[in-house]
Write a protein that holds these residues in place. Structure first.
Motif, short mmCIF file in Angstrom:
data_model
loop_
_atom_site.label_atom_id
_atom_site.label_comp_id
_atom_site.label_asym_id
_atom_site.label_seq_id
_atom_site.Cartn_x
_atom_site.Cartn_y
_atom_site.Cartn_z
N GLY A 34 -2.14 2.00 -4.67
CA GLY A 34 -1.88 3.28 -4.50
C GLY A 34 -2.94 4.18 -4.21
N TYR A 35 -2.87 5.04 -3.17
CA TYR A 35 -3.81 6.09 -2.66
C TYR A 35 -3.38 7.51 -2.67
N SER A 36 -4.07 8.47 -2.98
CA SER A 36 -3.59 9.74 -2.71
C SER A 36 -4.85 10.54 -3.47
N ASP A 37 -5.24 11.85 -2.85
CA ASP A 37 -5.88 12.77 -3.76
C ASP A 37 -7.35 12.19 -3.92
N SER A 38 -8.08 11.30 -3.10
CA SER A 38 -9.29 10.83 -3.35
C SER A 38 -9.30 9.96 -4.48
N LYS A 39 -8.19 9.14 -4.84
CA LYS A 39 -8.12 8.53 -6.12
C LYS A 39 -7.46 7.15 -5.74
N VAL A 82 0.82 -1.21 0.01
CA VAL A 82 -0.02 -0.11 0.20
C VAL A 82 0.98 1.28 -0.01
N VAL A 83 0.92 2.03 -1.06
CA VAL A 83 1.49 3.17 -1.18
C VAL A 83 0.81 4.29 -1.31
N ASP A 84 1.35 5.68 -1.30
CA ASP A 84 0.78 6.78 -1.83
C ASP A 84 1.48 7.34 -3.33
N LYS A 85 0.90 8.25 -3.61
CA LYS A 85 1.21 8.77 -5.12
C LYS A 85 2.95 8.96 -5.42
N LYS A 86 3.51 9.19 -4.21
CA LYS A 86 5.07 9.55 -4.51
C LYS A 86 5.83 8.26 -3.90
N LEU A 87 5.00 6.99 -3.87
CA LEU A 87 5.51 5.78 -3.66
C LEU A 87 6.18 5.54 -2.21
N VAL A 88 5.60 6.22 -1.53
CA VAL A 88 5.99 5.78 -0.13
C VAL A 88 5.11 4.82 0.46
N THR A 89 5.82 3.85 0.97
CA THR A 89 5.31 2.43 1.26
C THR A 89 4.73 2.50 2.61
N TRP A 90 3.27 2.47 2.94
CA TRP A 90 2.87 2.44 4.27
C TRP A 90 2.38 1.09 4.75
N VAL A 134 6.40 -2.74 -14.59
CA VAL A 134 5.29 -2.92 -13.74
C VAL A 134 5.18 -4.43 -13.03
N TRP A 135 5.70 -5.20 -13.47
CA TRP A 135 5.77 -6.54 -12.99
C TRP A 135 6.54 -6.67 -11.89
N LYS A 136 7.64 -5.89 -11.82
CA LYS A 136 8.89 -5.76 -10.71
C LYS A 136 7.75 -5.20 -9.65
N LEU A 137 7.05 -3.96 -9.76
CA LEU A 137 6.34 -3.30 -8.91
C LEU A 137 5.33 -4.20 -8.23
N VAL A 138 4.55 -4.94 -9.10
CA VAL A 138 3.49 -5.71 -8.42
C VAL A 138 3.86 -7.13 -7.65
N ASP A 139 4.90 -7.48 -7.95
CA ASP A 139 5.94 -8.47 -7.28
C ASP A 139 5.10 -9.77 -6.93
N GLY A 140 4.42 -10.10 -8.07
CA GLY A 140 3.43 -11.46 -7.65
C GLY A 140 2.30 -11.30 -7.24
N GLY A 141 1.94 -9.96 -6.52
CA GLY A 141 0.56 -9.86 -5.84
C GLY A 141 -0.07 -8.69 -6.40
N SER A 142 -0.15 -7.76 -5.36
CA SER A 142 -0.93 -6.64 -5.76
C SER A 142 0.00 -5.35 -5.23
#
Length: 426
Positions: A214-219, A82-90, A203-211
């Motif tokens: 990304g959340y920010s700005d009501s999106k 779970v990340v924000d729009k700047k790719l900070v991992t929460w 993209v494949w590397k980002l999702v890493d076999g799962g999900s």
């Protein structure tokens, strides 16, 4: 006594599981499923589903389908960021293992299409009646038997019970309630990236076999791996109910929808917007509807509901299919118990008594699930500054809801403390 006759409206996971369980019942039960679609391949069956211990995983075992499920399930799909729009991992969770499953929080993934195929193959030929679009359901006051009427003018009757498993816009629900789903305030697109590892390795590397969510700005901008190597991409946002007409472009055209959506994510990390650049298939615009959180219906002899027909909600807690499969198990138990007693209890409508019991137990369980899902949506889409300002609450709601009541307060306190400290450094 003749066997009980059950009509199930809708051949989704919940309806098919109910049929499977009833057909395995020692007392013979006659089951027919009426499905509006022309075949199992008429339309895309959506994205990927995670099955959980008290719902989907228990259902697969009870239905005798555990081995078939395991042949298709992806424990690696438990990986989540779970990340924000700047790719900070929460929040980050690694993928799981079938040989060493998690003691708590197991949620292996399976494509919705594959799950439906497994369930469909388990009920045998002739149980599903295709191209039978239902117009209405009625119960004869004299006989108590259900009658199913179809849009082509035909009808079939004599059913001891009609079960609505026909989703958000259920025709069966109309037989027990005038309440209709309401717009959640969130809509957007589902896309797909085919052969993602080759076509979009970043993209494949980002999702890493799962999900990745990304959340920010009501999106939200989410990616999830499917079993065929594609990645399902969804772009959700808070918008008016008429948003499709107001876009200024054809929302059903892949190129126009992609380019229009990319404009909404200007300023988001390139790692996330790469997903939109790579989509090449299957654009589906959707407005998300839900039943009121306190929805219930007055019991009516001969009719009941399960799954989205009973409690349609948004997908933001990931528990909808698990609820539907649990509904199907509980309803199957009630029908089978009635079948065992029918003929023994003279002058008593055993089936109706069992349906009252099923619904009485269903309502508090579904209300809890609706509250969890509504809370998860509000945390990420209707809270200013999310996920920074709401991640602690979201985690407590989504991850903690199935914990033991004595454990959850400790878990919640630990979460709040952790994120209080974490926010000091990001």
């Amino acid at each position: 006594m003749p066997p009980l006759t059950i009509a199930i409206i809708g051949a989704g996971p919940g309806g098919l599981l109910l049929a499977r369980l009833l057909l395995r019942s020692p007392p013979p039960i006659s089951v027919s499923i009426f499905e509006a679609e022309a075949s199992a391949t008429t339309r895309s069956q959506g994205s990927t589903l995670d099955l959980r211990p008290g719902g989907g995983l228990k259902a697969m075992r009870e239905a005798g389908l555990w081995d078939e499920f395991c042949a298709h399930a992806r424990w690696s799909g438990e990986a989540l960021k779970v990340v924000d729009k700047k790719l900070v991992t929460w929040l980050s969770r690694s993928g799981g293992s079938q040989t060493e499953p998690r003691e708590w929080g197991a949620a292996p993934e399976i494509d919705r299409r594959v799950l439906r195929d497994v369930l469909l193959g388990s009920v045998g030929e002739g149980v599903v009646r295709w191209e039978k679009k239902v117009a209405s359901v009625e119960v004869d006051d004299g006989t108590g038997k259900g009658v199913v009427r179809f849009v082509d003018g035909g009808e079939e009757g004599g059913f001891d019970l009609v079960v609505g498993a026909d989703g958000c816009w259920s025709k069966v629900r109309a037989a027990v309630s005038e309440v209709k789903p309401v717009y959640s305030g969130v809509g957007g697109f589902s896309f797909s990236i085919s052969d993602c590892e080759r076509r979009a390795p970043e993209v494949w590397k980002l999702v890493d076999g799962g999900s990745v969510f990304g959340y920010s700005d009501s999106k939200g901008l989410n990616g999830q791996v499917l079993g065929d190597g594609s990645v399902s991409v969804s772009a959700w946002g808070v918008r008016g109910e008429d948003w499709m007409r107001e876009r200024g472009y054809d929302v059903y055209d892949l190129e126009q929808a992609r380019e229009g959506t990319k404009k909404e994510y200007v300023g988001w990390a390139k790692e996330l917007t790469n997903m939109l650049d790579a989509v090449d298939d299957d654009v589906v615009p959707r407005s998300l509807y839900m039943l009121p959180v306190d929805f219930a219906w007055e019991h009516k002899r001969g009719v009941t509901l399960l799954g989205d027909a009973a409690h349609v909600m948004t997908p933001f807690a990931g528990i909808g299919v698990n609820m539907a499969l649990q509904d199907a198990m509980e309803l199957a138990h009630a029908i089978i118990d009635a079948a065992k007693e029918t003929g023994k209890s003279v002058g008593k409508d055993v089936l109706d008594e069992q349906m009252r019991k099923y619904e009485k137990e269903l309502f508090p369980r579904m209300h809890a699930a609706q509250e969890i899902t509504d809370g998860a949506m509000k945390d990420m889409y209707f809270t200013e500054g999310a996920p920074r300002t709401s991640i602690h609450r979201w985690c407590s709601t989504v991850a903690g809801h199935d914990m033991h009541p004595l454990v959850r307060p400790v878990f919640t306190a630990a979460l709040y403390t952790y994120f209080f400290i974490f926010r000091m450094f990001v």
